[in-house]
Design a protein around this motif. Structure first.
Motif, PDB file in Angstrom:
ATOM      1  N   SER A  13       0.846  -1.205   0.000  1.00  0.00           N
ATOM      2  CA  SER A  13       0.000   0.000   0.000  1.00  0.00           C
ATOM      3  C   SER A  13       0.878   1.250   0.000  1.00  0.00           C
ATOM      4  CB  SER A  13      -0.892  -0.023   1.251  1.00  0.00           C
ATOM      5  OG  SER A  13      -1.063   1.290   1.756  1.00  0.00           O
ATOM      6  N   ASN A  15       0.015   4.153   1.090  1.00  0.00           N
ATOM      7  CA  ASN A  15      -0.140   4.850   2.373  1.00  0.00           C
ATOM      8  C   ASN A  15       0.809   4.273   3.425  1.00  0.00           C
ATOM      9  OD1 ASN A  15      -2.105   6.838   1.792  1.00  0.00           O
ATOM     10  ND2 ASN A  15      -3.737   5.296   1.858  1.00  0.00           N
ATOM     11  N   ILE A  37      -4.969  -7.106   3.187  1.00  0.00           N
ATOM     12  CA  ILE A  37      -6.264  -6.425   3.073  1.00  0.00           C
ATOM     13  C   ILE A  37      -7.167  -7.116   2.049  1.00  0.00           C
ATOM     14  CG2 ILE A  37      -5.465  -4.180   3.898  1.00  0.00           C
ATOM     15  CD1 ILE A  37      -5.359  -3.219   0.992  1.00  0.00           C
ATOM     16  N   LEU A  40      -9.252  -9.212   3.906  1.00  0.00           N
ATOM     17  CA  LEU A  40     -10.017  -8.433   4.898  1.00  0.00           C
ATOM     18  C   LEU A  40      -9.483  -8.598   6.324  1.00  0.00           C
ATOM     19  CD1 LEU A  40     -13.648  -9.046   3.526  1.00  0.00           C
ATOM     20  CD2 LEU A  40     -12.069  -7.194   2.953  1.00  0.00           C
ATOM     21  N   ALA A  55     -10.770   0.182  11.046  1.00  0.00           N
ATOM     22  CA  ALA A  55     -10.579  -1.082  10.302  1.00  0.00           C
ATOM     23  C   ALA A  55      -9.734  -0.919   9.034  1.00  0.00           C
ATOM     24  CB  ALA A  55     -11.934  -1.709   9.956  1.00  0.00           C
ATOM     25  N   ARG A  56      -8.742  -0.045   9.075  1.00  0.00           N
ATOM     26  CA  ARG A  56      -7.868   0.185   7.918  1.00  0.00           C
ATOM     27  C   ARG A  56      -6.415   0.268   8.391  1.00  0.00           C
ATOM     28  NH1 ARG A  56     -12.428   0.150   6.400  1.00  0.00           N
ATOM     29  NH2 ARG A  56     -13.454   1.268   4.695  1.00  0.00           N
ATOM     30  N   ILE A  57      -5.516  -0.150   7.512  1.00  0.00           N
ATOM     31  CA  ILE A  57      -4.106   0.141   7.704  1.00  0.00           C
ATOM     32  C   ILE A  57      -3.771   1.334   6.822  1.00  0.00           C
ATOM     33  CG2 ILE A  57      -3.215  -2.073   8.524  1.00  0.00           C
ATOM     34  CD1 ILE A  57      -3.107  -1.124   4.882  1.00  0.00           C
ATOM     35  N   PRO A  58      -2.698   2.068   7.081  1.00  0.00           N
ATOM     36  CA  PRO A  58      -1.704   1.856   8.126  1.00  0.00           C
ATOM     37  C   PRO A  58      -2.136   2.427   9.479  1.00  0.00           C
ATOM     38  CG  PRO A  58      -1.114   3.777   6.837  1.00  0.00           C
ATOM     39  CD  PRO A  58      -2.336   3.198   6.193  1.00  0.00           C
ATOM     40  N   GLU A  69      -4.181   6.802  10.090  1.00  0.00           N
ATOM     41  CA  GLU A  69      -4.041   7.845   9.063  1.00  0.00           C
ATOM     42  C   GLU A  69      -2.559   8.058   8.740  1.00  0.00           C
ATOM     43  OE1 GLU A  69      -6.291   9.189   7.059  1.00  0.00           O
ATOM     44  OE2 GLU A  69      -7.869   8.066   8.052  1.00  0.00           O
ATOM     45  N   GLN A 102      -4.712  13.379   0.060  1.00  0.00           N
ATOM     46  CA  GLN A 102      -5.699  12.425   0.568  1.00  0.00           C
ATOM     47  C   GLN A 102      -7.076  12.600  -0.063  1.00  0.00           C
ATOM     48  OE1 GLN A 102      -5.525   9.824   3.471  1.00  0.00           O
ATOM     49  NE2 GLN A 102      -3.772   9.828   2.103  1.00  0.00           N
ATOM     50  N   TYR A 176       2.010   7.273  -4.240  1.00  0.00           N
ATOM     51  CA  TYR A 176       0.978   7.002  -5.248  1.00  0.00           C
ATOM     52  C   TYR A 176       1.292   7.637  -6.590  1.00  0.00           C
ATOM     53  CZ  TYR A 176      -1.782   4.602  -1.809  1.00  0.00           C
ATOM     54  OH  TYR A 176      -2.205   3.682  -0.881  1.00  0.00           O
TER      55      TYR A 176
HETATM   56  N1  LIG Z   1      -6.727   7.891   4.724  1.00  0.00           N
HETATM   57  C1  LIG Z   1      -6.203   6.644   5.192  1.00  0.00           C
HETATM   58  C2  LIG Z   1      -6.557   5.551   4.182  1.00  0.00           C
HETATM   59  C3  LIG Z   1      -6.571   4.185   4.845  1.00  0.00           C
HETATM   60  C4  LIG Z   1      -7.003   3.122   3.847  1.00  0.00           C
HETATM   61  O1  LIG Z   1      -7.974   3.290   3.096  1.00  0.00           O
HETATM   62  N2  LIG Z   1      -6.276   2.000   3.868  1.00  0.00           N
HETATM   63  C5  LIG Z   1      -6.548   0.933   2.931  1.00  0.00           C
HETATM   64  C6  LIG Z   1      -5.233   0.479   2.283  1.00  0.00           C
HETATM   65  S1  LIG Z   1      -4.337   1.816   1.571  1.00  0.00           S
HETATM   66  C7  LIG Z   1      -7.137  -0.251   3.679  1.00  0.00           C
HETATM   67  O2  LIG Z   1      -6.827  -0.491   4.822  1.00  0.00           O
HETATM   68  N3  LIG Z   1      -8.017  -1.018   3.022  1.00  0.00           N
HETATM   69  C8  LIG Z   1      -8.536  -2.207   3.599  1.00  0.00           C
HETATM   70  C9  LIG Z   1     -10.027  -2.272   3.590  1.00  0.00           C
HETATM   71  O3  LIG Z   1     -10.664  -1.301   3.140  1.00  0.00           O
HETATM   72  O4  LIG Z   1     -10.537  -3.295   4.050  1.00  0.00           O
HETATM   73  C10 LIG Z   1      -4.673   6.750   5.382  1.00  0.00           C
HETATM   74  O5  LIG Z   1      -4.063   7.620   4.751  1.00  0.00           O
HETATM   75  O6  LIG Z   1      -4.110   5.995   6.174  1.00  0.00           O
END
Ligand SMILES: N[C@@H](CCC(=O)N[C@@H](CS)C(=O)NCC(=O)O)C(=O)O
Length: 211
Positions: A13, A15, A37, A40, A55-58, A69, A102, A176
């Motif tokens: 990723s 991010n 991811i 999931l 529920a998101r990385i990082p 974030e 972002q 990106y």
């Molecule tokens: N704005 C957040 C974006 C976080 C995000 O969308 N992460 C994605 C990967 S880049 C993720 O965890 N996706 C897994 C999912 O949606 O299940 C950041 O900059 O950290």
């Protein structure tokens, strides 16, 4: 004693990469925990209850505290380093580019990369497929805005996004943009962006996304 730093991530990723890139520039050592991811693995109750409710990385873990974030994590790492401008306007301008990344850049360029290089076209939902032309147009608009910004500074060009030295704005825009080709974007249309990418990659502390 310094607190241990753990990066909860999906290594490919952008991010997550920007946090590793910032850490390399400031000499911070990160332990890394990988979550797939595509399976999931950040949507589990264990992750939501213990790592991040979003529920998101990082997520950057600093001792027993958790910072989600990517750009917030980069800021924590780079605080008081040369990546943060001393000038008040430039510091705010750096934040302008990080917020823009972002909202106007990553959602189109990063999402196109995810769709093409990770999900693959045959697996796209009807909704994802329908959004591709708009995401492509918006991604090209973002690259065009970067191109114009780098191309014009009075009568010269700009080497970096803010001021005369690399800042967190450059670091956060790099992941990106450098992988935009994987999302179907043609960077040869943006010569100043391509030159800037080469300049960021030539910085002594630089690490690649697969390092
Ligand atoms: N704005 C957040 C974006 C976080 C995000 O969308 N992460 C994605 C990967 S880049 C993720 O965890 N996706 C897994 C999912 O949606 O299940 C950041 O900059 O950290």
């Amino acid at each position: 004693m310094t607190e241990p730093l753990i990066l909860h991530e999906f290594a490919l990723s952008g991010n997550c990469y920007k946090i590793r890139l910032t850490a390399a520039h400031v000499g911070a050592v990160l332990q890394r925990r990988e979550y797939n991811i595509l399976k999931l693995e950040t949507r589990t109750p264990e992750f939501v209850n213990n790592i991040s409710a979003n529920a998101r990385i990082p997520v950057l873990q600093i001792g027993d505290r958790f910072l989600p974030e990517s750009n917030a994590a980069c800021f924590w790492l780079a605080d008081s380093s040369p990546l943060i401008p001393i000038d008040r306007f430039e510091r705010a301008d750096m934040l302008h580019w990080m917020n823009w990344e972002q909202y106007f850049h990553e959602p189109h360029i990063g999402t196109m990369r995810f769709l093409r290089a990770f999900l693959f076209e045959e697996n796209w939902s009807a909704e994802q497929r329908a959004a591709v032309p708009t995401r492509t147009e918006m991604g090209n608009r973002a690259l065009g805005l970067m191109e114009d910004h780098l191309a014009t500074r009075h009568l010269a060009t700009r080497k970096w996004f803010v001021g005369d030295t690399p800042t967190l704005a450059d670091i956060c825009l790099f992941p990106y943009t450098s992988t935009a080709k994987e999302g179907g974007f043609d960077l040869s249309r943006y010569p100043h962006v391509s030159r800037w990418l080469a300049d960021v990659a030539a910085l002594p502390a630089h690490v690649t996304i697969i390092a």
